[in-house]
Enzyme design. Structure first.
Site, PDB file in Angstrom:
ATOM      1  N   ASP A  89      23.096 -13.645 -20.078  1.00 12.11           N
ATOM      2  CA  ASP A  89      24.237 -12.740 -19.887  1.00 12.11           C
ATOM      3  C   ASP A  89      23.861 -11.329 -20.327  1.00 12.11           C
ATOM      4  O   ASP A  89      22.931 -11.129 -21.108  1.00 12.11           O
ATOM      5  CB  ASP A  89      25.493 -13.222 -20.636  1.00 12.11           C
ATOM      6  CG  ASP A  89      25.345 -13.207 -22.161  1.00 12.11           C
ATOM      7  OD1 ASP A  89      24.236 -13.502 -22.661  1.00 12.11           O
ATOM      8  OD2 ASP A  89      26.337 -12.896 -22.853  1.00 12.11           O
ATOM      9  N   GLU A 154      25.770 -14.816 -25.257  1.00 13.72           N
ATOM     10  CA  GLU A 154      25.290 -14.110 -26.454  1.00 13.72           C
ATOM     11  C   GLU A 154      26.032 -12.803 -26.641  1.00 13.72           C
ATOM     12  O   GLU A 154      26.412 -12.439 -27.750  1.00 13.72           O
ATOM     13  CB  GLU A 154      23.782 -13.843 -26.335  1.00 13.72           C
ATOM     14  CG  GLU A 154      23.124 -13.450 -27.661  1.00 13.72           C
ATOM     15  CD  GLU A 154      23.184 -11.971 -27.994  1.00 13.72           C
ATOM     16  OE1 GLU A 154      22.931 -11.610 -29.137  1.00 13.72           O
ATOM     17  OE2 GLU A 154      23.509 -11.165 -27.089  1.00 13.72           O
TER      18      GLU A 154
HETATM   19  N1  BES Z   1      19.385  -8.145 -28.259  1.00 11.76           N
HETATM   20  C1  BES Z   1      20.567  -7.852 -28.966  1.00 11.76           C
HETATM   21  C2  BES Z   1      20.417  -7.908 -30.458  1.00 11.76           C
HETATM   22  C3  BES Z   1      19.457  -6.941 -31.065  1.00 11.76           C
HETATM   23  C4  BES Z   1      19.133  -5.756 -30.473  1.00 11.76           C
HETATM   24  C5  BES Z   1      18.903  -7.259 -32.262  1.00 11.76           C
HETATM   25  C6  BES Z   1      18.242  -4.910 -31.059  1.00 11.76           C
HETATM   26  C7  BES Z   1      18.035  -6.407 -32.863  1.00 11.76           C
HETATM   27  C8  BES Z   1      17.686  -5.217 -32.244  1.00 11.76           C
HETATM   28  C9  BES Z   1      21.682  -8.794 -28.556  1.00 11.76           C
HETATM   29  O1  BES Z   1      21.712  -9.022 -27.192  1.00 11.76           O
HETATM   30  C10 BES Z   1      22.988  -8.147 -28.891  1.00 11.76           C
HETATM   31  O2  BES Z   1      23.269  -7.106 -28.387  1.00 11.76           O
HETATM   32  N2  BES Z   1      23.763  -8.781 -29.732  1.00 11.76           N
HETATM   33  C11 BES Z   1      25.077  -8.368 -30.015  1.00 11.76           C
HETATM   34  C12 BES Z   1      25.762  -9.508 -30.675  1.00 11.76           C
HETATM   35  C13 BES Z   1      27.252  -9.424 -30.738  1.00 11.76           C
HETATM   36  C14 BES Z   1      27.891  -9.233 -29.409  1.00 11.76           C
HETATM   37  C15 BES Z   1      27.794 -10.648 -31.410  1.00 11.76           C
HETATM   38  C16 BES Z   1      25.084  -7.131 -30.895  1.00 11.76           C
HETATM   39  O3  BES Z   1      24.216  -6.963 -31.770  1.00 11.76           O
HETATM   40  O4  BES Z   1      25.948  -6.288 -30.688  1.00 11.76           O
HETATM   41 ZN    ZN Z   2      22.661  -7.196 -26.290  1.00 12.50          ZN
END
Ligand code: BES
Ligand code: ZN
Length: 457
Positions: A89, A154
């Site tokens: 997603d 996710e």
């Molecule tokens: N890939 C990211 C998380 C991320 C990005 C970790 C850069 C470390 C460095 C992931 O897809 C993401 O965006 N996660 C969300 C989670 C939330 C919606 C619960 C976030 O961090 O906002």
């Molecule tokens: Zn993300």
């Protein structure tokens, strides 16, 4: 191993074409209108997995389906088992008008592939799949069993994944989980991320009059919900960048001298950073460096703010309601549920009696911390060095992947975060891109990783 690397090299262009096909699906999990696209995207992935010789299926959940695929198991042979996690997603692509070319029509410019989801996260987990294909196609024996778990929720908090892991605990128990969904501090500089921030989301809606009112006829006699909300939100952070909620910092563990030293070694030039972000000046918690502020300190952010007339020109009204989407980034030892409670209690206390408040709890996830000196982390670092030809660094990241703490609780495994995103990949922003050199390096990383990890078991 050479056969695997040669295969990866020889099929480079086709792998890029496949990634292009993958990012064409507008798999936006947050928007109900994309439900069919979500399914089609997951089906495409399952078909890809089957095509390279994995046993794959689509697993329905109460939300978006999960793609599950595993390397064929040989009877009798007991090998170490690793799970590769990713998410198909993507974040909403809005605002569309800021994209140079449409978000779901991939475009290659130099070594960058532009499309929503190219970096976060389709390109990153597809690299692992490509590496497994290279093993299988060249008849190179994998030293381990692998299971791919690629979910579709996710970006909306992984609400159905923990239940899925519990249901299939026996099948998914593993020696480690490998995730490429984080970043690198600079091009060519590989990193093992050993900490992620946690998150907790809260929505607040203030309602005043039972309809939008003429602001001239009624203004002066009733409160304005947009004004009340602004005043409420404005108090959430002080001038020193601290979250202004009693108890918010109670469980925060201070950064150790070792950690501060590690973070101080990461590349950073304030002038470049300011220019890159296009801000007139930086803002952050006093007493901490930028790397500390963005990866190891908790924060509050307003993610969305809605009220009143948003169309062209003016409309003189007192809006009936105003709402805000808030998230708090958390650090190890802070509890998402406890923080959500504190936040609501605090906000309720300050809601003026002139409006009604409603709260809605959103997703949440704990912060993650891995011992960067563990044998598995060392194995990850060796594989990074092999793939990138350069000594990797240790990174803490500010983003969140809430499911990684569940991997530990449910599957009993640590997660190795081996990210391939560059700082300018524009994750969650318009013109997201993925670096095709990192795509190739990610394939080599995956190829090198399995022997390193399997040797430990
Ligand atoms: N890939 C990211 C998380 C991320 C990005 C970790 C850069 C470390 C460095 C992931 O897809 C993401 O965006 N996660 C969300 C989670 C939330 C919606 C619960 C976030 O961090 O906002
Ligand atoms: Zn993300």
């Amino acid at each position: 191993m050479n056969a695997v690397l040669d295969y990866l090299n020889a099929h480079r262009d086709r792998f890029v074409r496949e990634l292009c096909d993958y990012v064409r699906f507008p798999s936006v999990s947050a928007q109900p209108a994309h439900k069919p696209d979500m399914r089609a995207c997951a089906e495409w992935l399952v078909a890809r997995c089957e095509a390279i010789g994995l046993e794959a299926r689509l697993c329905p959940t109460a939300g978006h389906p999960i793609a599950l695929a595993r390397t064929p198991r040989r009877a009798g042979a007991r090998k170490p088992h690793f799970v590769v996690y990713g998410h198909y997603d993507v974040q909403p692509a809005e605002p569309f008008e800021l994209w140079k070319t449409p978000p779901f029509e991939p475009r290659i410019e130099g070594t960058s592939l532009f499309a929503r989801g190219a970096s976060d996260n389709k390109g990153q987990h597809l690299a692992h799949l490509n590496a497994v294909e290279a093993y299988l196609a060249t008849g190179t024996e994998l030293p381990c069993d692998l299971t791919f778990v690629v979910e579709g929720e996710e970006e909306v908090g992984s609400g159905n994944l923990a239940g899925f892991l519990k249901e299939r605990q026996a099948e998914l128990r593993c020696d480690a989980v490998v995730v490429s969904d984080t970043g690198m501090p600079a091009p060519g500089l590989p990193a093992l991320t050993y900490a992620l921030r946690g998150i907790t989301a809260v929505e607040i809606k203030l309602t005043g009059p039972n309809r939008d009112l003429h602001s001239g006829i009624f203004g002066g006699t009733v409160d304005n919900p947009a004004m009340a909300l602004s005043q409420l939100l404005a108090q959430l952070r002080d001038k020193k960048g601290r979250v202004n909620i009693p108890g918010f910092y109670d469980d925060v563990v201070p950064l150790s001298a070792f950690e501060r030293k590690q973070l101080a070694r990461l590349p950073y030039r304030e002038r470049d950073y300011v220019k890159f972000l296009g801000v007139p000046r930086l803002f952050g918690e006093t007493g901490y460096t930028a790397w500390e502020q963005r990866s190891a300190r908790p924060t509050v952010e307003i993610n969305g703010l809605t009220s009143g007339y948003q169309g062209e020109g003016s409309k003189t009204i007192i809006p009936s309601w105003a709402s805000a989407k808030l998230t708090f980034r958390l650090v190890p030892n802070q509890s998402p549920a406890k923080i959500a409670q504190l936040v609501k209690r605090h906000l309720k206390k300050f809601v003026p009696p002139t409006v009604r408040a409603e709260f809605q709890d959103g997703h949440g996830g704990e912060a993650y911390l891995l011992d960067p000196r563990s044998p598995q982390a060392e194995a990850g670092l060796r594989a990074l060095k092999t793939a990138f030809g350069r000594e990797p660094v240790l990174l803490r990241e500010g983003g969140s992947i809430p499911i990684v703490t569940e991997f530990k609780k449910i599957l009993g495994a640590d997660t190795l975060l081996l990210g391939l995103a560059l700082p300018d990949d524009n994750a969650h922003s318009p013109n997201e891109k993925f670096d095709l050199d990192n795509y190739a390096a990610g394939q080599r990383l995956s190829a090198a990783l399995w022997p390193e990890l399997a040797a430990l078991s």
